[in-house]
Design an enzyme around this catalytic site. Structure first.
Site, mmCIF file in Angstrom:
data_model
loop_
_atom_site.group_PDB
_atom_site.id
_atom_site.type_symbol
_atom_site.label_atom_id
_atom_site.label_comp_id
_atom_site.label_asym_id
_atom_site.label_seq_id
_atom_site.Cartn_x
_atom_site.Cartn_y
_atom_site.Cartn_z
ATOM 1 N N ARG A 1 106.226 39.783 100.432
ATOM 2 C CA ARG A 1 105.553 41.050 100.192
ATOM 3 C C ARG A 1 105.813 41.947 101.398
ATOM 4 N NH1 ARG A 1 99.390 40.046 98.864
ATOM 5 N NH2 ARG A 1 99.480 42.319 98.635
ATOM 6 N N HIS A 2 105.590 43.226 101.234
ATOM 7 C CA HIS A 2 105.676 44.133 102.377
ATOM 8 C C HIS A 2 104.604 43.746 103.392
ATOM 9 C CE1 HIS A 2 102.048 45.945 100.794
ATOM 10 N NE2 HIS A 2 102.616 45.842 99.605
ATOM 11 N N ASN B 1 96.121 48.700 102.115
ATOM 12 C CA ASN B 1 95.558 47.349 102.093
ATOM 13 C C ASN B 1 94.289 47.283 102.931
ATOM 14 O OD1 ASN B 1 98.829 45.781 102.225
ATOM 15 N ND2 ASN B 1 97.584 46.304 100.448
ATOM 16 N N ARG C 1 106.572 51.217 102.156
ATOM 17 C CA ARG C 1 106.104 50.006 102.849
ATOM 18 C C ARG C 1 107.096 48.854 102.767
ATOM 19 N NH1 ARG C 1 103.030 51.243 98.424
ATOM 20 N NH2 ARG C 1 102.305 49.670 96.954
ATOM 21 N N GLU D 1 105.897 48.657 92.851
ATOM 22 C CA GLU D 1 104.655 47.994 92.470
ATOM 23 C C GLU D 1 104.162 48.448 91.103
ATOM 24 O OE1 GLU D 1 103.026 45.575 92.452
ATOM 25 O OE2 GLU D 1 101.308 45.519 93.790
ATOM 26 N N HIS E 1 106.349 43.848 96.072
ATOM 27 C CA HIS E 1 104.897 44.004 96.016
ATOM 28 C C HIS E 1 104.260 42.840 95.277
ATOM 29 C CE1 HIS E 1 105.624 48.221 97.222
ATOM 30 N NE2 HIS E 1 106.744 48.000 96.572
#
Lengths: 543, 459
Positions: free
Chosen positions: B231-232, B238, B286, B307, B372
């Site tokens: 994932r990023h 977040n 990201r 995403e 994502h």
């Protein structure tokens, strides 16, 4: 080609699949001068065929109905579904490929070469079909002397003539590879004898060009008959001929040539060649020496779904409530009116052709078992249980999953017409600009507006989609569409219709964003061996 | 709330009937097809006749002589096993709305195939025979090696006995084997793969679905390679529990990005440290920021890796969604795979757009994908055969590098934590709170998939 070849090949390896996001560089290197052009006076102007009505240039901003599949592509050409571009112009690490057809007249070779060109160009593979017949017509003193078609003719003039036209054709192919960054040349010729085929294979092998043959064989006579009718009607050989005479002449040509044709793979020399036997237009596909990778796998995937199309594709816009992308309202009153007018226009139009889809099946019966229960002998197989559009006389509707497009189809649903909802047919997501007008975009996002004008096809607003994103998403549907022999009506947003139209009419990505579909018209695309044609049907006001 | 269900493949139902001698890779092909189609939400299942036979006959009694065509008892057992498998398959088609059933057996005789054909036709199911034919001895021996180390028939058996016995079994089958024939079988839908795709005969493909299966089989290759997934790094969204958006990395996210090259090198190991990877990211900032310190030249952006689009909920926290759209919030928990955000996407929609990526991944070699949470769950589910109802609930923590090594019969998975703290973005069913509790049994079962996945894949 020599040393340059390995360099460009490596370059592609370095850049890899999808490596550089496509960027249009419109004037970066300018348009090339054509090196293999057909447009000198002795050669036919392919762009205009078969509607040689003097329309030289496709008008880009409207649906003029001219298929771009024969249009010359320049080396900066970018295709609608092209995923990446490379310096060499070639994709998928596949190098240069000659797809050479083989087979008697009336075996659908021209149809095959044209539809393959359409699909490969769509994927971004620089493809051009070279029809030997065009070269024959351009050079022959008397076009239709049957002796010309006999490989073993004792007349030295015939031999000389054949050598000359083949040489011209191959020369154009080589120019296409060498000077126009061409990747796939489709060679549409009878190639009746093993030595013709082996010679071609060897010659191209020396030049680092892979040759794959597709031999079109027909054991089902009804297919040949159909193709003969088509050829007598639309082959450039029979321009201005009376239909009966043309038909007779064409069948005579086939009759004379048939004894000389030798199938592929029977001689030792041919056994090392890669070839595909394509029987009865897709009924059987045999691949020999077939470890040739992704691009040709794609070709085979296409062949598995390629059918001779009898029906048309109709495009209609879904009713535009000028809603926000995320909203999903039902149809309003005007929308319901539109739905009824649209449905009745199409139904009347199709009834006029003597088709009966809308007359029976008053009750929807989509259930396979019900459908098949009537055919008592279960070993009878045709058509495959439950497949859409197998029958030439069938009618299927595709819409998106939005409420308004679904409601638009309710008049058809009542008639028991098959309606398929596809998420891929939802409109292009405009992202942050929502349903702003061009002026509003220009005012609010002046920088991005510039970019949009520079490349309307690939520009993607934040959180949105580009036309290119749509094209990638739609690819599976395109193959499904190719497979269906009957009529299809696609009701979708105009952003989606533009892309599908772009496939069927072989538009480049520069054309697609500026296509315009008026709300009060339906577009019909008709299929033809040599090129597709489109026409508009005005939607009548019944209510 | 999935208002409209999408019928994706019309009403075609296909029975893929495998044909071929033992050790021709039939089971491998069958398994891959099931995995691919299930992932595309096409309900498919493999019925392995060997398993039915083993259920009928106690294992101890089985050696090659059981397969001697003159062994009446053996023959009877084998036929009843095959019948039971077909019966179950037909039941599955009806009761569980099956779409593609795969009958994994030798089906080496015309008579047997004829019988299957009749049963299929009687049930309005399209039979497609898929034969793997091979006379390349090296390939066969390699396959025998795989089979005897994995086949339940040779558990706890001496290795040389197993090889010998298996070769004898193949001999018995060869005595009565009838390959698919262009003339005799001209009316059947069949595909014949000769010496691993060096020659292929494709006869009477009658539906788009069948063509998809054939195309997929043509693209398979078994070169050793690895796929890395990450994932990023933690993003600013977040930190505040917002979903979607196009936020930048947080300070800790940047630390992960800087750490990532080292993680990759560790994962490659000393001897492979010069391996060249291709990096795939989404078009969002990201993921690109996360990839920015990786020393590899080939970095590609794919829109298809973006995403899940949360539509109207984009940029909201789960609490805000729960407050503003309580019904939607609940509907999503009830069926997270199908739920499509207002104006946005569902997990199913992601799978549709990921399909070209999967075909490309089958074809490619070493790839590192930075994407994502939802997209990663979908890609992971493909390789690890995670069922749909579970995949949206898998926990894939931030700041962790996952390595997949596809093998013939399973995929080996390992993960490396970067040891950089990050928030949890995991949301359990029935709450708008983020983070992994130890109470919810369903969620913890699901989210542990990744840790148990090596065993899962071999299942």
């Amino acid at each position: 080609m020599g040393s340059g070849e390995s360099d460009s090949y490596d370059l592609e390896l370095v850049h890899g699949f999808g490596s550089s996001p496509i960027q249009r560089s419109p004037s970066a290197s300018g348009r090339r001068t054509k090196r293999w052009s057909f447009h000198d006076s002795s050669k036919p102007n392919l762009v205009d065929l078969p509607s040689s009505s003097g329309v030289n240039q496709r008008r880009l901003s409207d649906l003029s109905g001219i298929d771009g599949v024969h249009k010359e592509i320049d080396s900066n050409h970018v295709s609608p579904a092209q995923l990446y571009s490379t310096e060499s112009g070639r994709l998928f690490h596949a190098g240069k490929i000659c797809i050479s057809l083989a087979g008697l007249p009336g075996r659908g070779k021209t149809h095959l070469s044209v539809s393959l060109t359409r699909y490969l160009r769509w994927l971004g593979v620089k493809t051009h079909s070279f029809h030997l017949g065009d070269y024959r017509r351009a050079s022959a003193e008397d076009d239709i002397d049957h002796d010309l078609f006999i490989p073993s003719s004792t007349d030295p003039k015939v031999h000389k003539f054949r050598r000359k036209i083949v040489k011209n054709c191959i020369n154009d192919m080589l120019n296409f590879f060498q000077n126009d960054k061409g990747q796939v040349a489709i060679y549409d010729a009878v190639n009746a004898l093993p030595e013709y085929r082996v010679d071609l294979y060897k010659k191209f092998k020396e030049l680092n060009i892979q040759t794959i043959f597709i031999e079109s064989l027909v054991t089902d006579n009804s297919i040949v008959l159909k193709n003969m009718k088509e050829a007598a009607k639309s082959s450039p050989d029979y321009n201005n001929w009376n239909y009966e005479e043309a038909y007779r002449d064409y069948s005579e040509r086939i009759r004379i040539l048939t004894p000389f044709y030798q199938e592929m793979g029977l001689t030792e020399e041919e056994k090392e060649i890669s070839y595909v036997k394509f029987t009865n237009f897709g009924e059987r596909i045999e691949l020999h020496n077939s470890n040739y990778g992704y691009l040709i796998n794609k070709v085979v995937f296409f062949l598995m779904n390629s059918r001779i199309k009898v029906g048309s594709v109709y495009f209609a816009r879904c009713y535009n409530n000028s809603v926000e992308y995320a909203d999903d309202p039902p149809l309003d009153e005007a929308g319901k009116k539109y739905a009824e007018n649209l449905s009745r226009t199409i139904m009347d139009y199709i009834r006029e052709q003597g088709k009966t889809h809308f007359d029976e099946n008053e009750e929807a019966s989509e259930n396979v078992t019900q459908m098949k229960e009537s055919s008592s002998s279960s070993l009878e197989r045709v058509p495959a249980a439950g497949a859409d559009g197998v029958d030439e006389n069938s009618f299927v509707i595709w819409t998106s999953v939005k409420r308004r497009t679904i409601e638009t189809t309710k008049h058809f649903a009542r008639k028991g017409i098959k309606i398929r909802h596809r998420i891929q047919l939802s409109q292009k997501n405009p992202g942050k600009v929502g349903n702003m007008t061009q002026e509003e975009i220009a005012k609010n996002f002046p920088g991005e507006y510039e970019q949009l004008l520079g490349d309307p096809y690939h520009h993607r607003f934040s959180r949105g989609e580009s036309y290119h994103d749509l094209a990638i998403k739609l690819e599976p549907l395109i193959l499904e569409m190719e497979r269906m022999s009957g009529d299809i009506l696609i009701i979708a947003d105009d952003t989606v219709l533009k892309v599908l139209y772009g496939y069927l009419m072989a538009c480049s990505c520069y054309d697609i964003p500026s296509l315009h579909f008026p709300m009060n018209e339906i577009i019909e695309i008709k299929f033809n061996a040599y090129s597709n044609s489109s026409k508009t049907i005005p939607i009548k006001n019944y209510v | 709330m999935p208002v409209y269900s999408i019928s994706h493949i019309e009403n075609v139902r296909v029975c893929v009937v495998m044909v071929g001698l033992p050790a021709r890779g039939k089971s491998l092909i069958a398994q891959k097809i099931v995995r691919y189609l299930s992932w595309l939400s096409i309900n498919s299942k493999c019925f392995n006749v060997g398993a039915y036979r083993r259920a009928l006959v106690s294992e101890k009694g089985i050696d090659a002589t059981f397969f001697d065509p003159r062994n009446k008892v053996g023959l009877e057992y084998r036929e009843s096993a095959a019948d039971a498998a077909i019966e179950d398959m037909m039941k599955w088609f009806v009761e569980e709305n099956g779409v593609v059933g795969i009958l994994d057996a030798t089906n080496s005789q015309v008579e047997r195939r004829e019988r299957i054909l009749q049963i299929c036709r009687a049930n309005y199911i399209e039979p497609m025979f898929l034969e793997s034919w091979c006379d390349d001895q090296a390939l066969i021996l390699q396959n025998i090696f795989d089979v005897k180390t994995t086949s339940p028939d040779y558990v706890n058996k001496d290795e040389s006995f197993a090889t010998h016995d298996f070769l004898q079994r193949i001999k018995y089958y060869e005595e009565t084997y009838q390959t698919m024939d262009k003339v005799r079988d001209v009316d059947l839908t069949f595909v014949k793969l000769i010496n691993v795709n060096s020659q292929i005969i494709i006869n009477r493909i009658e539906s788009y679905l069948e063509s998809r299966i054939v195309y997929y089989v043509m693209n398979l290759h078994i070169k050793p390679r690895c796929i890395w997934l990450s994932r990023h790094g933690e993003s600013e969204y977040n930190l505040t529990g917002r979903i979607g958006g196009d936020a930048n990395l947080s300070e800790r996210g940047w630390r992960y990005a800087k750490r990532l090259p080292e993680l990759v090198l560790n994962s490659l190991g000393e001897e492979n440290k010069h391996t060249n990877l291709t990096i795939w990211t989404s078009t969002l900032a990201r993921t690109q920021q996360t990839a920015s310190f990786l020393p590899y030249k080939k970095k590609l952006q794919w829109k298809a890796l973006d995403e899940l689009d949360a539509g109207e909920c984009d940029g909201m926290t789960y609490e805000e969604i729960e407050a503003k759209f309580p019904e939607d919030f609940k509907a999503r928990d009830d069926n997270k795979y199908e739920y499509r955000y207002r104006g946005g996407e569902s997990y199913r929609d992601i799978v549709i757009r990921l399909e070209p990526i999967i075909m490309e991944l089958e074809r490619q070699e070493n790839i590192l994908i930075i994407t994502h949470q939802a997209v990663l769950r979908c890609i992971y589910a493909y390789f690890m055969n995670v069922p749909q109802e579970e995949s949206p609930w898998m926990s894939i923590p931030l700041h962790t590098l996952i390595k997949l090594e596809p093998r013939a019969y399973s995929t080996i998975v390992s993960q490396m934590k970067a040891d950089i703290p990050a928030v949890s973005t995991y949301k359990e069913r029935g709450t708008s709170q983020l983070g992994e509790s130890s109470i919810s049994s369903y969620a913890s079962k699901s989210r542990d998939l990744i840790n148990n996945s090596s065993s899962l894949a071999k299942k």
